[in-house]
Design a protein around this motif. Structure first.
Motif, PDB file in Angstrom:
ATOM      1  N   THR A  96       1.033  -1.213   0.145  1.00 56.31           N
ATOM      2  CA  THR A  96      -0.036   0.027   0.001  1.00 56.31           C
ATOM      3  C   THR A  96       0.855   1.325  -0.013  1.00 56.31           C
ATOM      4  N   PHE A  97       0.368   2.124  -0.592  1.00 54.05           N
ATOM      5  CA  PHE A  97       1.115   3.497  -0.466  1.00 54.05           C
ATOM      6  C   PHE A  97       0.608   4.617   0.396  1.00 54.05           C
ATOM      7  N   ASP A  98       1.208   5.026   1.143  1.00 50.08           N
ATOM      8  CA  ASP A  98       1.061   6.029   2.307  1.00 50.08           C
ATOM      9  C   ASP A  98       1.865   7.171   1.962  1.00 50.08           C
ATOM     10  N   PRO A  99       1.390   8.280   1.634  1.00 54.33           N
ATOM     11  CA  PRO A  99       1.972   9.616   1.429  1.00 54.33           C
ATOM     12  C   PRO A  99       2.868  10.108   2.532  1.00 54.33           C
ATOM     13  N   GLU A 100       2.221   9.635   3.786  1.00 54.55           N
ATOM     14  CA  GLU A 100       2.970  10.045   5.004  1.00 54.55           C
ATOM     15  C   GLU A 100       4.194   9.401   5.229  1.00 54.55           C
ATOM     16  N   GLU A 101       4.543   8.184   4.727  1.00 50.79           N
ATOM     17  CA  GLU A 101       5.490   7.477   4.768  1.00 50.79           C
ATOM     18  C   GLU A 101       6.451   7.609   3.633  1.00 50.79           C
ATOM     19  N   PHE A 102       6.267   8.448   2.756  1.00 55.93           N
ATOM     20  CA  PHE A 102       7.099   9.009   1.495  1.00 55.93           C
ATOM     21  C   PHE A 102       7.946  10.080   1.981  1.00 55.93           C
ATOM     22  N   ASN A 103       8.936  10.045   2.388  1.00 53.69           N
ATOM     23  CA  ASN A 103       9.669  11.265   2.673  1.00 53.69           C
ATOM     24  C   ASN A 103      10.248  11.946   1.606  1.00 53.69           C
ATOM     25  N   THR A 104      10.930  13.115   1.945  1.00 52.09           N
ATOM     26  CA  THR A 104      11.491  13.917   0.850  1.00 52.09           C
ATOM     27  C   THR A 104      12.876  13.814   0.612  1.00 52.09           C
ATOM     28  N   ILE A 105      13.461  12.877   1.020  1.00 50.64           N
ATOM     29  CA  ILE A 105      14.944  12.467   0.980  1.00 50.64           C
ATOM     30  C   ILE A 105      15.459  12.610  -0.506  1.00 50.64           C
ATOM     31  N   GLY A 106      14.550  12.116  -1.347  1.00 53.80           N
ATOM     32  CA  GLY A 106      15.170  12.124  -3.076  1.00 53.80           C
ATOM     33  C   GLY A 106      14.933  13.524  -3.374  1.00 53.80           C
ATOM     34  N   VAL A 107      13.961  14.294  -3.089  1.00 50.84           N
ATOM     35  CA  VAL A 107      13.743  15.381  -3.506  1.00 50.84           C
ATOM     36  C   VAL A 107      15.189  16.400  -3.126  1.00 50.84           C
ATOM     37  N   LYS A 108      15.327  16.246  -1.716  1.00 51.68           N
ATOM     38  CA  LYS A 108      16.348  17.042  -1.131  1.00 51.68           C
ATOM     39  C   LYS A 108      17.568  16.746  -1.865  1.00 51.68           C
ATOM     40  N   LEU A 109      18.185  15.398  -2.225  1.00 54.28           N
ATOM     41  CA  LEU A 109      19.165  14.995  -2.920  1.00 54.28           C
ATOM     42  C   LEU A 109      19.362  15.602  -4.164  1.00 54.28           C
ATOM     43  N   ALA A 110      18.239  15.597  -5.056  1.00 51.80           N
ATOM     44  CA  ALA A 110      18.297  16.235  -6.280  1.00 51.80           C
ATOM     45  C   ALA A 110      18.496  17.859  -6.289  1.00 51.80           C
ATOM     46  N   LYS A 111      17.860  18.478  -5.471  1.00 49.15           N
ATOM     47  CA  LYS A 111      18.096  19.897  -5.044  1.00 49.15           C
ATOM     48  C   LYS A 111      19.642  19.999  -4.808  1.00 49.15           C
ATOM     49  N   ARG A 112      20.076  19.577  -3.861  1.00 52.13           N
ATOM     50  CA  ARG A 112      21.226  19.893  -3.371  1.00 52.13           C
ATOM     51  C   ARG A 112      22.570  19.346  -4.486  1.00 52.13           C
ATOM     52  N   ALA A 113      22.274  18.282  -5.338  1.00 51.94           N
ATOM     53  CA  ALA A 113      22.907  18.005  -6.269  1.00 51.94           C
ATOM     54  C   ALA A 113      22.908  18.736  -7.784  1.00 51.94           C
ATOM     55  N   GLY A 114      21.853  19.554  -7.869  1.00 50.98           N
ATOM     56  CA  GLY A 114      21.499  20.285  -8.904  1.00 50.98           C
ATOM     57  C   GLY A 114      20.828  19.372 -10.188  1.00 50.98           C
ATOM     58  N   VAL A 115      20.370  18.322  -9.944  1.00 52.06           N
ATOM     59  CA  VAL A 115      19.927  17.439 -10.931  1.00 52.06           C
ATOM     60  C   VAL A 115      18.325  17.243 -11.014  1.00 52.06           C
ATOM     61  N   PRO A 116      17.800  16.942 -11.973  1.00 50.27           N
ATOM     62  CA  PRO A 116      16.466  16.514 -12.081  1.00 50.27           C
ATOM     63  C   PRO A 116      15.985  15.413 -11.402  1.00 50.27           C
ATOM     64  N   ILE A 117      14.812  15.309 -11.051  1.00 52.71           N
ATOM     65  CA  ILE A 117      14.336  14.171 -10.217  1.00 52.71           C
ATOM     66  C   ILE A 117      13.250  13.271 -11.234  1.00 52.71           C
ATOM     67  N   LEU A 118      13.169  12.165 -11.093  1.00 53.19           N
ATOM     68  CA  LEU A 118      12.275  11.476 -12.118  1.00 53.19           C
ATOM     69  C   LEU A 118      11.360  10.434 -11.272  1.00 53.19           C
ATOM     70  N   PRO A 119      10.040  10.647 -11.257  1.00 50.37           N
ATOM     71  CA  PRO A 119       9.285   9.651 -10.505  1.00 50.37           C
ATOM     72  C   PRO A 119       9.078   8.516 -11.281  1.00 50.37           C
ATOM     73  N   VAL A 120       8.986   7.481 -10.547  1.00 52.21           N
ATOM     74  CA  VAL A 120       8.573   5.990 -11.078  1.00 52.21           C
ATOM     75  C   VAL A 120       7.434   5.353 -10.315  1.00 52.21           C
TER      76      VAL A 120
END
Length: 260
Positions: free
Chosen positions: A176-200
Motif C-alpha cells: 500500500t502507498f501512504d504519502p505520509e511514509e514517503f519522505n522528501t529525501i529524494g527531492v532534497k538530494l536532487a536539489k542539493r546536487a542540482g539534478v532533475p528528479i524522475l518519478p517512477v
C-alpha cells in the motif's frame, strides 16, 4: 525485447512467453532460475568483471524468468528517460524485491545508475558481491539522521560521477502507498546536487514478501507488474511542489492499476 537496445517507450509481455508447466509451480521454477543468474553474477563480481552491460543483461534475464512462469509486465513512460541529459535522482514507491532486480535493464540504456540500499543487501550471502560492485549508497536503517547524511554525501558523490541514484523514500516495502511514509529525501538530494528528479510508480506485488525471508516471497502470475516513469522535474525552492507532484503521480497510477 533486446536488452542491448532497450529504449522503447513502452513494453508489454508477449502472451506466449509463459510455459504451461512453469505456471503450475511459479515460485519453484522462478527461484531456481533466479538463483543461477545471481550465482553467476556473483562469480563475475568476485573476479572484478561485473560491469553495467552484464548487470543490465542479468536484469533482463530476471524479467524473462518471471515471464516464463506467467508474470506479465506493462512498462510505460520510458520516453521520459530520454529527456534527462545527465544523471538524475529516480524516486519511486517500494513494493517488493522485484524493482531492485528489474530497474537496471530499464535505466542503464540511458546512463549509468545505482541504488540507495540498506546495509543487509551488501552483506547478503552471494548477492553481496553483485551489490557492492554497483557502487551503492548504503544506509544502516538505524538512525534516520545518519542515513540522511549518507544519502546526501554518498548520493552526491555518485551523481557527480555521472551515476543516477534510485531512491525508495519509504522506510520499508509495502503493497500500500501512504504519502505520509514517503519522505522528501529524494527531492532534497536532487536539489542539493542540482539534478532533475524522475518519478517512477511501481506495482510489483506479483513478487510477494516472504514470511521467513522477506526478500523471497511467493510469485503470483495472476498479477501484472506495472512500472511507469513520469516526466523529469527540476526542484525549485523547498521542493514541496515537486514532492506533491511525485506523490500525485504515484497515487494516480496505483489507483488506475487497482481497477484492472
Amino acid at each position: 525485447m533486446d536488452p542491448n537496445t532497450l529504449t522503447a517507450d513502452s513494453y508489454q509481455t508477449d502472451g506466449q512467453a509463459a510455459s504451461p508447466l512453469y505456471r503450475r509451480f511459479p515460485s519453484f521454477f522462478y527461484y531456481t532460475r533466479m538463483a543461477g543468474i545471481v550465482w553467476r553474477a556473483s562469480g563475475a563480481a568476485r573476479r572484478g568483471v561485473y560491469d553495467d552491460e552484464r548487470w543490465g543483461l542479468d536484469s533482463w534475464r530476471i524479467i524473462q524468468a518471471l515471464e516464463r512462469v506467467g508474470v506479465r509486465f506493462a512498462i510505460e513512460g520510458r520516453e521520459h528517460l530520454r529527456q534527462v541529459a545527465g544523471p538524475c535522482v529516480v524516486v519511486g514507491n517500494h513494493m517488493s524485491t522485484l524493482e531492485t532486480f528489474v530497474l537496471p535493464c530499464l535505466l542503464l540504456p540511458f546512463g549509468r545508475a545505482t541504488f540507495v540500499v540498506k546495509r543487509s543487501l551488501v552483506d547478503y550471502p552471494v548477492f553481496r558481491h553483485v551489490m557492492r560492485s554497483r557502487q551503492p549508497v548504503v544506509v544502516e536503517r538505524v538512525n534516520p539522521r545518519d542515513d540522511f547524511k549518507a544519502v546526501m554525501e554518498q548520493g552526491g558523490e555518485r551523481l557527480a560521477q555521472g551515476l543516477s541514484v534510485v531512491v525508495f523514500p519509504q522506510t520499508t516495502r509495502t503493497t500500500t502507498f501512504d504519502p505520509e511514509e514517503f519522505n522528501t529525501i529524494g527531492v532534497k538530494l536532487a536539489k542539493r546536487a542540482g539534478v532533475p528528479i524522475l518519478p517512477v510508480a511501481l506495482k510489483t506485488d506479483a513478487w510477494g514478501n516472504g514470511r521467513l525471508l522477506k526478500d523471497f516471497g511467493p510469485i503470483d502470475p495472476r498479477k501484472t507488474v506495472h512500472l511507469a516513469f513520469g516526466p523529469p522535474l527540476e526542484v525549485h525552492g523547498n521542493g514541496q511542489a515537486e514532492q506533491a507532484a511525485i506523490i500525485d503521480f504515484i497515487q494516480t497510477k496505483l489507483t488506475g492499476w487497482a481497477r484492472e
